[in-house]
Scaffold this motif. Sequence first.
Motif, PDB file in Angstrom:
ATOM      1  N   LEU A 166      11.661 -13.386   6.658  1.00  0.00           N
ATOM      2  CA  LEU A 166      10.388 -12.738   6.986  1.00  0.00           C
ATOM      3  C   LEU A 166      10.464 -11.258   6.663  1.00  0.00           C
ATOM      4  CD1 LEU A 166       7.598 -13.221   8.385  1.00  0.00           C
ATOM      5  CD2 LEU A 166       8.684 -12.444  10.499  1.00  0.00           C
ATOM      6  N   PRO A 167       9.452 -10.678   5.993  1.00  0.00           N
ATOM      7  CA  PRO A 167       9.457  -9.231   5.747  1.00  0.00           C
ATOM      8  C   PRO A 167       9.524  -8.450   7.057  1.00  0.00           C
ATOM      9  CG  PRO A 167       7.769 -10.327   4.446  1.00  0.00           C
ATOM     10  CD  PRO A 167       8.289 -11.355   5.396  1.00  0.00           C
ATOM     11  N   VAL A 198       1.978 -14.073   3.240  1.00  0.00           N
ATOM     12  CA  VAL A 198       3.395 -14.020   2.849  1.00  0.00           C
ATOM     13  C   VAL A 198       3.746 -15.334   2.159  1.00  0.00           C
ATOM     14  CG1 VAL A 198       5.771 -13.715   3.626  1.00  0.00           C
ATOM     15  CG2 VAL A 198       3.898 -12.606   4.875  1.00  0.00           C
ATOM     16  N   PRO A 199       3.871 -15.372   0.835  1.00  0.00           N
ATOM     17  CA  PRO A 199       4.223 -16.628   0.143  1.00  0.00           C
ATOM     18  C   PRO A 199       5.539 -17.197   0.668  1.00  0.00           C
ATOM     19  CG  PRO A 199       3.520 -14.940  -1.411  1.00  0.00           C
ATOM     20  CD  PRO A 199       3.658 -14.249  -0.096  1.00  0.00           C
ATOM     21  N   MET A 200       5.555 -18.504   0.878  1.00  0.00           N
ATOM     22  CA  MET A 200       6.742 -19.181   1.406  1.00  0.00           C
ATOM     23  C   MET A 200       7.066 -20.384   0.529  1.00  0.00           C
ATOM     24  SD  MET A 200       5.749 -19.181   5.465  1.00  0.00           S
ATOM     25  CE  MET A 200       4.801 -17.786   6.132  1.00  0.00           C
ATOM     26  N   PRO A 201       8.362 -20.714   0.392  1.00  0.00           N
ATOM     27  CA  PRO A 201       8.751 -21.872  -0.437  1.00  0.00           C
ATOM     28  C   PRO A 201       8.284 -23.183   0.190  1.00  0.00           C
ATOM     29  CG  PRO A 201      10.657 -20.899   0.656  1.00  0.00           C
ATOM     30  CD  PRO A 201       9.523 -19.966   0.894  1.00  0.00           C
ATOM     31  N   GLU A 202       7.942 -24.138  -0.653  1.00  0.00           N
ATOM     32  CA  GLU A 202       7.436 -25.427  -0.185  1.00  0.00           C
ATOM     33  C   GLU A 202       8.471 -26.157   0.665  1.00  0.00           C
ATOM     34  OE1 GLU A 202       4.538 -26.949  -0.322  1.00  0.00           O
ATOM     35  OE2 GLU A 202       3.631 -25.183  -1.260  1.00  0.00           O
ATOM     36  N   ALA A 203       9.743 -26.073   0.273  1.00  0.00           N
ATOM     37  CA  ALA A 203      10.793 -26.752   1.036  1.00  0.00           C
ATOM     38  C   ALA A 203      10.849 -26.235   2.468  1.00  0.00           C
ATOM     39  CB  ALA A 203      12.143 -26.573   0.349  1.00  0.00           C
ATOM     40  N   PHE A 204      10.656 -24.934   2.636  1.00  0.00           N
ATOM     41  CA  PHE A 204      10.648 -24.343   3.976  1.00  0.00           C
ATOM     42  C   PHE A 204       9.456 -24.851   4.784  1.00  0.00           C
ATOM     43  CE2 PHE A 204       8.997 -20.909   6.693  1.00  0.00           C
ATOM     44  CZ  PHE A 204      10.068 -20.759   7.567  1.00  0.00           C
ATOM     45  N   LEU A 212       8.740  -6.168  10.172  1.00  0.00           N
ATOM     46  CA  LEU A 212       7.490  -6.022  10.922  1.00  0.00           C
ATOM     47  C   LEU A 212       6.795  -4.713  10.589  1.00  0.00           C
ATOM     48  CD1 LEU A 212       5.575  -7.111  13.070  1.00  0.00           C
ATOM     49  CD2 LEU A 212       7.018  -6.040  14.816  1.00  0.00           C
ATOM     50  N   THR A 213       7.570  -3.634  10.418  1.00  0.00           N
ATOM     51  CA  THR A 213       6.961  -2.344  10.099  1.00  0.00           C
ATOM     52  C   THR A 213       6.241  -2.388   8.755  1.00  0.00           C
ATOM     53  OG1 THR A 213       9.108  -1.656   9.200  1.00  0.00           O
ATOM     54  CG2 THR A 213       8.593  -0.992  11.461  1.00  0.00           C
ATOM     55  N   ALA A 214       6.811  -3.120   7.796  1.00  0.00           N
ATOM     56  CA  ALA A 214       6.160  -3.233   6.487  1.00  0.00           C
ATOM     57  C   ALA A 214       4.851  -3.999   6.605  1.00  0.00           C
ATOM     58  CB  ALA A 214       7.090  -3.927   5.501  1.00  0.00           C
ATOM     59  N   MET A 215       4.841  -5.069   7.419  1.00  0.00           N
ATOM     60  CA  MET A 215       3.608  -5.831   7.602  1.00  0.00           C
ATOM     61  C   MET A 215       2.547  -5.005   8.313  1.00  0.00           C
ATOM     62  SD  MET A 215       4.819  -9.749   8.379  1.00  0.00           S
ATOM     63  CE  MET A 215       5.706  -9.356   9.880  1.00  0.00           C
ATOM     64  N   LEU A 216       2.973  -4.186   9.288  1.00  0.00           N
ATOM     65  CA  LEU A 216       2.014  -3.347  10.001  1.00  0.00           C
ATOM     66  C   LEU A 216       1.421  -2.285   9.087  1.00  0.00           C
ATOM     67  CD1 LEU A 216       3.795  -2.852  13.451  1.00  0.00           C
ATOM     68  CD2 LEU A 216       1.766  -4.232  12.948  1.00  0.00           C
ATOM     69  N   ARG A 217       2.261  -1.682   8.237  1.00  0.00           N
ATOM     70  CA  ARG A 217       1.746  -0.687   7.295  1.00  0.00           C
ATOM     71  C   ARG A 217       0.746  -1.311   6.339  1.00  0.00           C
ATOM     72  NH1 ARG A 217       7.186   1.225   7.064  1.00  0.00           N
ATOM     73  NH2 ARG A 217       7.500   0.031   5.144  1.00  0.00           N
ATOM     74  N   HIS A 218       0.953  -2.582   6.020  1.00  0.00           N
ATOM     75  CA  HIS A 218       0.033  -3.274   5.124  1.00  0.00           C
ATOM     76  C   HIS A 218      -1.274  -3.625   5.832  1.00  0.00           C
ATOM     77  CE1 HIS A 218      -1.242  -5.946   1.875  1.00  0.00           C
ATOM     78  NE2 HIS A 218      -1.531  -6.851   2.796  1.00  0.00           N
ATOM     79  N   GLN A 224      -1.007 -22.151   9.015  1.00  0.00           N
ATOM     80  CA  GLN A 224      -0.066 -22.171   7.889  1.00  0.00           C
ATOM     81  C   GLN A 224      -0.729 -21.640   6.626  1.00  0.00           C
ATOM     82  OE1 GLN A 224       2.348 -25.741   7.314  1.00  0.00           O
ATOM     83  NE2 GLN A 224       1.966 -25.626   5.109  1.00  0.00           N
ATOM     84  N   LYS A 225      -1.963 -22.030   6.391  1.00  0.00           N
ATOM     85  CA  LYS A 225      -2.692 -21.557   5.214  1.00  0.00           C
ATOM     86  C   LYS A 225      -2.879 -20.045   5.266  1.00  0.00           C
ATOM     87  CE  LYS A 225      -5.450 -21.357   1.647  1.00  0.00           C
ATOM     88  NZ  LYS A 225      -4.856 -21.284   0.288  1.00  0.00           N
ATOM     89  N   VAL A 226      -3.252 -19.526   6.438  1.00  0.00           N
ATOM     90  CA  VAL A 226      -3.450 -18.081   6.590  1.00  0.00           C
ATOM     91  C   VAL A 226      -2.131 -17.340   6.373  1.00  0.00           C
ATOM     92  CG1 VAL A 226      -4.089 -16.252   8.213  1.00  0.00           C
ATOM     93  CG2 VAL A 226      -5.420 -18.379   8.134  1.00  0.00           C
ATOM     94  N   ALA A 227      -1.048 -17.873   6.958  1.00  0.00           N
ATOM     95  CA  ALA A 227       0.252 -17.210   6.846  1.00  0.00           C
ATOM     96  C   ALA A 227       0.751 -17.184   5.407  1.00  0.00           C
ATOM     97  CB  ALA A 227       1.274 -17.916   7.743  1.00  0.00           C
TER      98      ALA A 227
END
Length: 229
Positions: free
Chosen positions: A23-24, A143-149, A26-32, A136-139
């Motif tokens: 997961l990126p 943040v793109p996530m691998p299908e296996a995950f 938290l501070t980077a996500m907040l700045r975004h 899940q769709k919103v997330a």
Amino acid sequence: MDRAATTPTQPRPPGAGHHAFELPRLTAMLRHALPRFVEGVIAPVAVFYAAFALLGLNGALIAAVAWVYGGIGWRYARGHGVPAMLLLAAVGVTVRAVLAAVTHSAVVYFLQPTLGTLMVAVTFLASVPLGRPLAQKVATDMVPMPEAFLRHDRVRRFFLRISLLWSLVFFVNAVLSLWMLFNESIGVYLWVRTGLVAALGAAAVGVSVWGFRRCLHHVNGEPAAVPVR
């Protein structure tokens, strides 16, 4: 002799399996997210209320529409792309402003997005029994996530639960907004409702991030699957 067969196998660290995901920060996500929250939530309320207090309902409606289209024009002027959702929002604000001007009612202007919030709550709830959690769709849009995950059982259970959480959050948001819209002044509605909804949303985001980090800790800590030859 096959060299690969004699070379010692290096140990694989936890989380090195096909389902690992980081997961990126938290501070980077907040700045975004923070500038978009201010632009999309706080600023429109401030613009509408200031214009409402100074110019009345029609002036506030014009200011609200000007704010949205001004943001679009600013992006074009700077050579930035304009998201499709922002264009749709501009159309929606225009329609709401026209209806409110025709009916001379600020309630009409705020009623439509509140009903939209109620529909979002229903959509989050309906996605759970369908096995396609909207959270899940919103997330994955953020943040793109691998299908296996995403196929991991623990991850799927997490997004089902979070979809239920956000369904509750949006439902409370809609009920609170409707009650205040018909029982309080526009000023109280704008500021108190905005503050309460922001606090509720922030709490839900905090729970979601905390839960996702726990989910990641368990999933990434599982030993990698060794392929069978």
